[in-house]
Each structure stands twice: as C-alpha cells, then as structure tokens.
Design a protein around this motif. Structure first.
Motif, short mmCIF file in Angstrom:
data_model
loop_
_atom_site.label_atom_id
_atom_site.label_comp_id
_atom_site.label_asym_id
_atom_site.label_seq_id
_atom_site.Cartn_x
_atom_site.Cartn_y
_atom_site.Cartn_z
N LEU A 1 0.81 -1.21 0.00
CA LEU A 1 0.00 0.00 0.00
C LEU A 1 0.85 1.27 0.00
O LEU A 1 0.37 2.33 -0.38
N ARG A 2 2.11 1.16 0.40
CA ARG A 2 3.02 2.31 0.31
C ARG A 2 3.67 2.37 -1.07
O ARG A 2 4.48 3.26 -1.33
N GLY A 3 3.32 1.43 -1.95
CA GLY A 3 3.93 1.42 -3.26
C GLY A 3 5.37 0.97 -3.24
O GLY A 3 6.18 1.38 -4.08
N ARG A 4 5.72 0.06 -2.32
CA ARG A 4 7.11 -0.37 -2.15
C ARG A 4 7.32 -1.83 -2.55
O ARG A 4 8.36 -2.41 -2.21
N VAL A 5 6.39 -2.41 -3.28
CA VAL A 5 6.56 -3.76 -3.82
C VAL A 5 6.87 -3.65 -5.30
O VAL A 5 6.23 -2.88 -6.03
N ASN A 6 7.86 -4.41 -5.75
CA ASN A 6 8.31 -4.39 -7.15
C ASN A 6 8.79 -3.00 -7.56
O ASN A 6 8.47 -2.49 -8.64
N VAL A 7 9.58 -2.40 -6.68
CA VAL A 7 10.19 -1.10 -6.96
C VAL A 7 11.69 -1.31 -7.19
O VAL A 7 12.34 -2.04 -6.45
N SER B 1 7.61 6.42 6.17
CA SER B 1 7.71 5.50 5.02
C SER B 1 9.11 5.54 4.43
O SER B 1 9.71 4.50 4.13
N ASN B 2 9.65 6.76 4.26
CA ASN B 2 11.00 6.89 3.73
C ASN B 2 12.04 6.33 4.70
O ASN B 2 13.04 5.75 4.28
N ARG B 3 11.78 6.48 6.00
CA ARG B 3 12.71 5.93 6.99
C ARG B 3 12.73 4.41 6.91
O ARG B 3 13.80 3.79 6.95
N GLN B 4 11.55 3.80 6.79
CA GLN B 4 11.47 2.34 6.69
C GLN B 4 12.17 1.83 5.44
O GLN B 4 12.72 0.73 5.43
N ASP B 5 12.16 2.64 4.37
CA ASP B 5 12.80 2.24 3.13
C ASP B 5 14.29 2.56 3.10
O ASP B 5 14.97 2.28 2.12
N ARG C 1 16.85 11.66 2.52
CA ARG C 1 15.54 12.26 2.24
C ARG C 1 14.77 12.49 3.54
O ARG C 1 14.08 13.50 3.68
N VAL C 2 14.89 11.57 4.49
CA VAL C 2 14.22 11.74 5.78
C VAL C 2 14.70 13.01 6.46
O VAL C 2 13.89 13.82 6.96
N ARG C 3 16.00 13.23 6.48
CA ARG C 3 16.53 14.45 7.13
C ARG C 3 16.01 15.70 6.44
O ARG C 3 15.64 16.68 7.10
N ALA C 4 15.98 15.68 5.11
CA ALA C 4 15.50 16.85 4.37
C ALA C 4 14.01 17.09 4.64
O ALA C 4 13.57 18.24 4.79
N LEU C 5 13.23 16.01 4.71
CA LEU C 5 11.81 16.15 4.99
C LEU C 5 11.57 16.65 6.42
O LEU C 5 10.65 17.44 6.67
N GLU C 6 12.39 16.20 7.36
CA GLU C 6 12.25 16.68 8.73
C GLU C 6 12.59 18.16 8.83
O GLU C 6 11.96 18.91 9.60
N GLU C 7 13.58 18.59 8.06
CA GLU C 7 13.90 20.02 8.03
C GLU C 7 12.74 20.82 7.44
O GLU C 7 12.40 21.91 7.93
N LEU C 8 12.12 20.27 6.40
CA LEU C 8 10.95 20.93 5.81
C LEU C 8 9.83 21.01 6.84
O LEU C 8 9.16 22.05 6.96
N ARG C 9 9.61 19.95 7.58
CA ARG C 9 8.56 19.96 8.60
C ARG C 9 8.83 21.01 9.66
O ARG C 9 7.90 21.71 10.11
N GLU C 10 10.07 21.17 10.05
CA GLU C 10 10.41 22.21 11.04
C GLU C 10 10.05 23.59 10.51
O GLU C 10 9.55 24.45 11.25
#
Length: 240
Positions: free
Chosen positions: A43-49, A189-193, A198-207
């Motif tokens: 459901l996260r679109g992470r199968v067959n990627v 989702s990005n952290r699990q993958d 990208r996680v760090r950049a997204l966390e900065e965006l969230r801040e």
C-alpha cells in the motif's frame, strides 16, 4: 506445519536513465494471508520497486502481479502492457498463480472468488482497489492525493527560502492536522525504506512548516506544553 511463503525473484535490470544495472526483488504474487507484513509495503507502493544506486532514479517494475487477500476474498491481477503478453499467455499466468494459491489453501478456504480474479489496468488501480476493500473511499483517496501533491510542491520549493515562504503562505489554510499526519507518515515510510538523506530533508521541511504555518505553530506549542505530553507527529499515521 510451517507456513508457506512465496519468495520474490531476484532480477537484474538496466536503469532506463543511466543504463547501469539494478538488482531488485520481483514479486509475481503478493498473498497477505501468508505474509501480512507485505500489505503495508504494497500500500506504500514499495513492492516491485527498482532504485538505481548510481543516479537515484526509481520506479515500479513493469511486471505482472497477482494480489490475494483471503480475509477480504480479494483476488486481483495486474498485467502491464509493457509485458507484451497475449491473451493466452495472460490466462496461463493467471491460471498458474491461482493454482499455486489453491495448492496451499485449506479446502474450506477455496472459494468461488478464486475462479474469477479481477483484472486491473494499472498498478495505481491495483492499490486503490485494495484500499477500497479496506474501507477507504474514493473521496478519501482524492483528499490524500491532494495532500501529497502539497508535500511535493513544498519539497520542490525548499531550495529557495523566499519561494518556500510564499508557498507556505499560499497553502496556509490547508496545512492542517491531516496534512501534518500525512507528512509524518511519508517521513516514516522513507525511513522504513532506508532513505535517510531524504528523511533528514523532509524533517527540516517539517520544522519550517511548524515555524511558519498557522496550524504548525499551534501544533508546535502543543508539543511543548500539551497536558498529555509531547505529540509525536513523526509517527502519525494516515487518517482518511
């Protein structure tokens, strides 16, 4: 008796962007009755990627996929046009995968829906059909897509402080609880993958959003002073 498992196939593909070889796992059958943990990945679109380690490009592998959920009595098949399979080859594939499912299901679970798998025309439709079976309505999916489009716009604007500030002001009344929950789920989702950069950049965006948006400032204040303790928006799940 040990529970059977349908292992993925290891494949090597050429990256369509840079031509470098990519190693990937390819599932022909996702059976969430056998492997419930696969449902979240799917459901996260992470199968067959496949993701290229050289240039960073990523995409869904154009390969046939059958999805089976015995609890929902759901049997779906996606055969992409790129596979160039004729009708006979498609029916042979569907028959082979259906027989595989029948071989490990106990007799009382071999029901009529297995004889009429639903064929869908796109990978996205495959995901959306599963979501609808889970109770997620088309309206909920449309709202979620809109929130993800906002995340993407903000992500693209983050390189320019002025552009990001202007976009936050434009979207301010839409940056609500549901948006921050979606952003938090996307980060997880990005952290699990394993995409830590990208996680760090997204966390900065969230801040930035917590500091500069109206609801973000309220949420930040609740995290600091809320009577029930800090609010964990990092792990906020999708609320339709």
């Amino acid at each position: 008796m040990e529970t059977p498992r349908i292992p993925p196939q290891d494949v090597v593909l050429d990256c369509p962007m840079c031509g470098m070889p990519i190693r990937a796992e390819l599932y022909s059958l996702v059976d969430v009755g056998l492997e419930p943990e696969l449902k979240g990945r799917f459901l996260r679109g992470r199968v067959n990627v496949a993701r290229c380690a050289n240039c960073g490009s990523e995409g869904i592998i154009a390969a046939p996929l059958m999805y089976h959920d015995p609890e929902k009595e759901l049997l779906l098949v996606f055969i992409p046009p790129e596979s160039q399979m004729n009708d006979q080859e498609q029916q042979q594939l569907i028959g082979r995968l259906t027989n595989l499912i029948m071989s490990y299901l106990p007799p009382e679970q071999r029901k009529g829906y297995l004889l009429v798998p639903k064929v869908v025309l796109s990978y996205q439709t495959l995901i959306e059909t599963v979501l609808q079976a889970e109770g997620v309505t088309p309206e909920m999916m449309a709202a979620q897509r809109k929130r993800m489009e906002m995340v993407e716009r903000l992500w693209q604007a983050r390189a320019s402080e002025e552009e990001l500030a202007a976009l936050i002001a434009e979207l301010d009344d839409q940056l609500d609880f549901e948006f921050f929950a979606t952003l938090g789920a996307y980060i997880e989702s990005n952290r699990q993958d394993g995409y830590e950069d990208r996680v760090r950049a997204l966390e900065e965006l969230r801040e930035e959003l917590l500091e500069k948006s109206t609801y973000g400032r309220k949420l930040a204040a609740q995290m600091l002073t809320g009577p029930a303790g800090p609010v964990n928006i990092c792990a906020a799940s999708f609320r339709p």
